[in-house]
Enzyme design. Sequence first.
Site, PDB file in Angstrom:
ATOM      1  N   CYS A 148      -4.480 -14.008 -29.671  1.00 39.15           N
ATOM      2  CA  CYS A 148      -3.931 -14.421 -30.969  1.00 39.15           C
ATOM      3  C   CYS A 148      -3.036 -13.318 -31.538  1.00 39.15           C
ATOM      4  O   CYS A 148      -1.944 -13.095 -31.036  1.00 39.15           O
ATOM      5  CB  CYS A 148      -5.075 -14.795 -31.909  1.00 39.15           C
ATOM      6  SG  CYS A 148      -4.544 -15.567 -33.433  1.00 39.15           S
ATOM      7  N   ASP A 195      -3.277 -26.575 -30.047  1.00 37.83           N
ATOM      8  CA  ASP A 195      -3.270 -25.424 -30.947  1.00 37.83           C
ATOM      9  C   ASP A 195      -2.466 -25.777 -32.197  1.00 37.83           C
ATOM     10  O   ASP A 195      -1.262 -26.018 -32.119  1.00 37.83           O
ATOM     11  CB  ASP A 195      -2.648 -24.228 -30.234  1.00 37.83           C
ATOM     12  CG  ASP A 195      -2.858 -22.917 -30.960  1.00 37.83           C
ATOM     13  OD1 ASP A 195      -2.831 -22.923 -32.208  1.00 37.83           O
ATOM     14  OD2 ASP A 195      -3.043 -21.893 -30.289  1.00 37.83           O
ATOM     15  N   HIS A 228      -6.852 -23.421 -30.333  1.00 38.04           N
ATOM     16  CA  HIS A 228      -6.611 -21.990 -30.493  1.00 38.04           C
ATOM     17  C   HIS A 228      -7.905 -21.196 -30.316  1.00 38.04           C
ATOM     18  O   HIS A 228      -8.910 -21.503 -30.939  1.00 38.04           O
ATOM     19  CB  HIS A 228      -6.013 -21.733 -31.875  1.00 38.04           C
ATOM     20  CG  HIS A 228      -5.472 -20.364 -32.066  1.00 38.04           C
ATOM     21  ND1 HIS A 228      -4.172 -20.030 -31.759  1.00 38.04           N
ATOM     22  CD2 HIS A 228      -6.037 -19.230 -32.528  1.00 38.04           C
ATOM     23  CE1 HIS A 228      -3.958 -18.762 -32.038  1.00 38.04           C
ATOM     24  NE2 HIS A 228      -5.086 -18.247 -32.499  1.00 38.04           N
TER      25      HIS A 228
END
Length: 261
Positions: A148, A195, A228
Amino acid sequence: MLWYSQLNIFCSLVSHMANESRPCPCDIGDRFDYESRGQELQVEHIKAYVCKPPASTDKAVIVIHDIFGWQLPNTRYMADMLAAHGYIAICPDFFVGQEAWKPSNDWATFNDWLKTRNAGKIDKEVDVILKYLREQCGAKKIGVIGFCWGGAAVQHLMLKNPHLKTGVSLYGVIKFFEDRSSLLHPTFFIFAEKDEYIPLEQVTLLEQKLKQNCKVDYEVKIYPGQTHGFVHRKKEDINPQDKPYIEEGRKDMINWLNKYL
């Protein structure tokens, strides 16, 4: 099991959700109940978690954490996994003493919080860690992975740092460095099909720019049905439908590192 509630990572960065008055969930992820195998140490001005393999090696991987910081058990689990595959793994505190984000924090303050934690301004810390790995651990071949926020940092390093051999960016936030694609080193990009923070349109555009500008090996892979954070945040035994993709993502990451380190 400590569940994260409403993990709206980088919510305010997503244009189509910018006007939401309530927090938007990134993923209902979970925090591993995990006892790490390595140790914490101080490397100059940086605290770091280090895990070494049983046998000596000259290969190392820097692990760059997400917004939840270097002490997240999930990230240390990934570092330990790298050590189990023969790498010296080190996860430094790239926030350098600043507090990591907490799910209980007020998401209205997230943008201000992020301003002092720029994924493109970690070069000083990376140089310190590279020196430690070379001089104290005997590392000669060094790669980097990140999740991330850390995935975006990987892209930054692959664009700039000449001393790293390869990188794996796991759902790195493309918007941070979307205009830059001339990578210096082989880079593997892992993305999730569902995501909410990295739309597939952004991934497609990244692929186009890499094809046009990149002169080193790269791969962009999208994992079906995943959200995600799937590689390092979900716990397989309570997400059976995701287990094959989690395992595939981890295997792909290791295979890429093995290929270039």
